[in-house]
Design a protein around this motif. Sequence first.
Motif, PDB file in Angstrom:
ATOM      1  N   VAL A 106       3.191   0.595   2.829  1.00 30.00           N
ATOM      2  CA  VAL A 106       3.275  -0.631   2.533  1.00 30.00           C
ATOM      3  C   VAL A 106       3.389  -1.829   3.783  1.00 30.00           C
ATOM      4  CG1 VAL A 106       4.411  -2.451   0.891  1.00 30.00           C
ATOM      5  CG2 VAL A 106       3.966  -0.177   0.233  1.00 30.00           C
ATOM      6  N   GLN A 115      -8.375   1.409   0.052  1.00 28.77           N
ATOM      7  CA  GLN A 115      -7.853   2.640   0.857  1.00 28.77           C
ATOM      8  C   GLN A 115      -7.331   3.689  -0.190  1.00 28.77           C
ATOM      9  OE1 GLN A 115      -4.428   0.576   2.955  1.00 28.77           O
ATOM     10  NE2 GLN A 115      -5.708   0.616   4.797  1.00 28.77           N
ATOM     11  N   LEU A 172       1.079   0.076  -4.961  1.00 32.84           N
ATOM     12  CA  LEU A 172       0.294  -0.723  -4.105  1.00 32.84           C
ATOM     13  C   LEU A 172      -0.310  -1.898  -4.481  1.00 32.84           C
ATOM     14  CD1 LEU A 172      -1.729   2.200  -2.267  1.00 32.84           C
ATOM     15  CD2 LEU A 172       0.305   0.845  -1.276  1.00 32.84           C
ATOM     16  N   SER A 225       2.642  -4.292  -4.183  1.00 33.11           N
ATOM     17  CA  SER A 225       2.792  -4.868  -2.876  1.00 33.11           C
ATOM     18  C   SER A 225       1.875  -5.575  -2.396  1.00 33.11           C
ATOM     19  CB  SER A 225       3.248  -3.515  -2.154  1.00 33.11           C
ATOM     20  OG  SER A 225       1.900  -2.602  -1.555  1.00 33.11           O
ATOM     21  N   GLY A 226       0.566  -5.595  -2.585  1.00 39.00           N
ATOM     22  CA  GLY A 226      -0.456  -6.194  -2.453  1.00 39.00           C
ATOM     23  C   GLY A 226      -0.420  -7.449  -2.804  1.00 39.00           C
ATOM     24  N   GLY A 261     -10.597  -1.010   3.907  1.00 43.90           N
ATOM     25  CA  GLY A 261      -9.913  -1.969   3.335  1.00 43.90           C
ATOM     26  C   GLY A 261     -10.228  -3.404   3.716  1.00 43.90           C
ATOM     27  N   HIS A 277      -7.903  -4.721  -0.747  1.00 49.71           N
ATOM     28  CA  HIS A 277      -7.723  -3.651   0.410  1.00 49.71           C
ATOM     29  C   HIS A 277      -6.732  -2.466   0.165  1.00 49.71           C
ATOM     30  CE1 HIS A 277      -5.613  -2.546   4.328  1.00 49.71           C
ATOM     31  NE2 HIS A 277      -6.571  -3.078   4.867  1.00 49.71           N
ATOM     32  N   ASN A 278      -5.896  -2.511  -0.857  1.00 49.05           N
ATOM     33  CA  ASN A 278      -5.367  -1.387  -1.243  1.00 49.05           C
ATOM     34  C   ASN A 278      -6.311  -0.537  -2.048  1.00 49.05           C
ATOM     35  OD1 ASN A 278      -2.831  -2.097  -0.015  1.00 49.05           O
ATOM     36  ND2 ASN A 278      -1.955  -3.368  -1.577  1.00 49.05           N
TER      37      ASN A 278
END
Length: 165
Positions: free
Chosen positions: A36, A118, A138, A141-142, A84, A114-115
Amino acid sequence: MDRIKKTVLLAMMSAVALALSFLESQIPTFIAIPGVKLGLANIAVIFVLYKLGAKEAFAVSFVRLIAVFLLFGGVMPLIYSIAGALLSLCVMLILKGLPTFSEIGVSVAGGVAHNIAQVLVAVFLLDSSAIFLYLPALLLSGTVAGVVIGIISAILVKRVKIKTL
């Protein structure tokens, strides 16, 4: 803007993105979720996207990715970063063209994209769908990181003027 000034500006923004990537790598992770990050380099990418355009934002993003790879990284982080960055930039470019999305909304969507990219790469490379269990953390957090980066980017886009010829 003449070609030389634009090239210098893009080089400077690539350097800013690289410096922000390095700075971020020095910040200890206080969250118990591996991988993260805030995505500080996206401040430069979003700024360039709004001030100069999509092609230039792609250039800054990929110059930074290659520089980080050459200076600090390995092949696997590069693969994840390219995936990402590509999806993130494509999503941000599409949403930037819509009147309902501000820099903050574009940034959030970019962080989430992006997350997702990935995780998809990890599922493919590791041949395990169990990695999808990591996606909710994710995405959260993104979203949070996207808001922070979006606010900073919006301020810069509004306040920094670029002179043209």
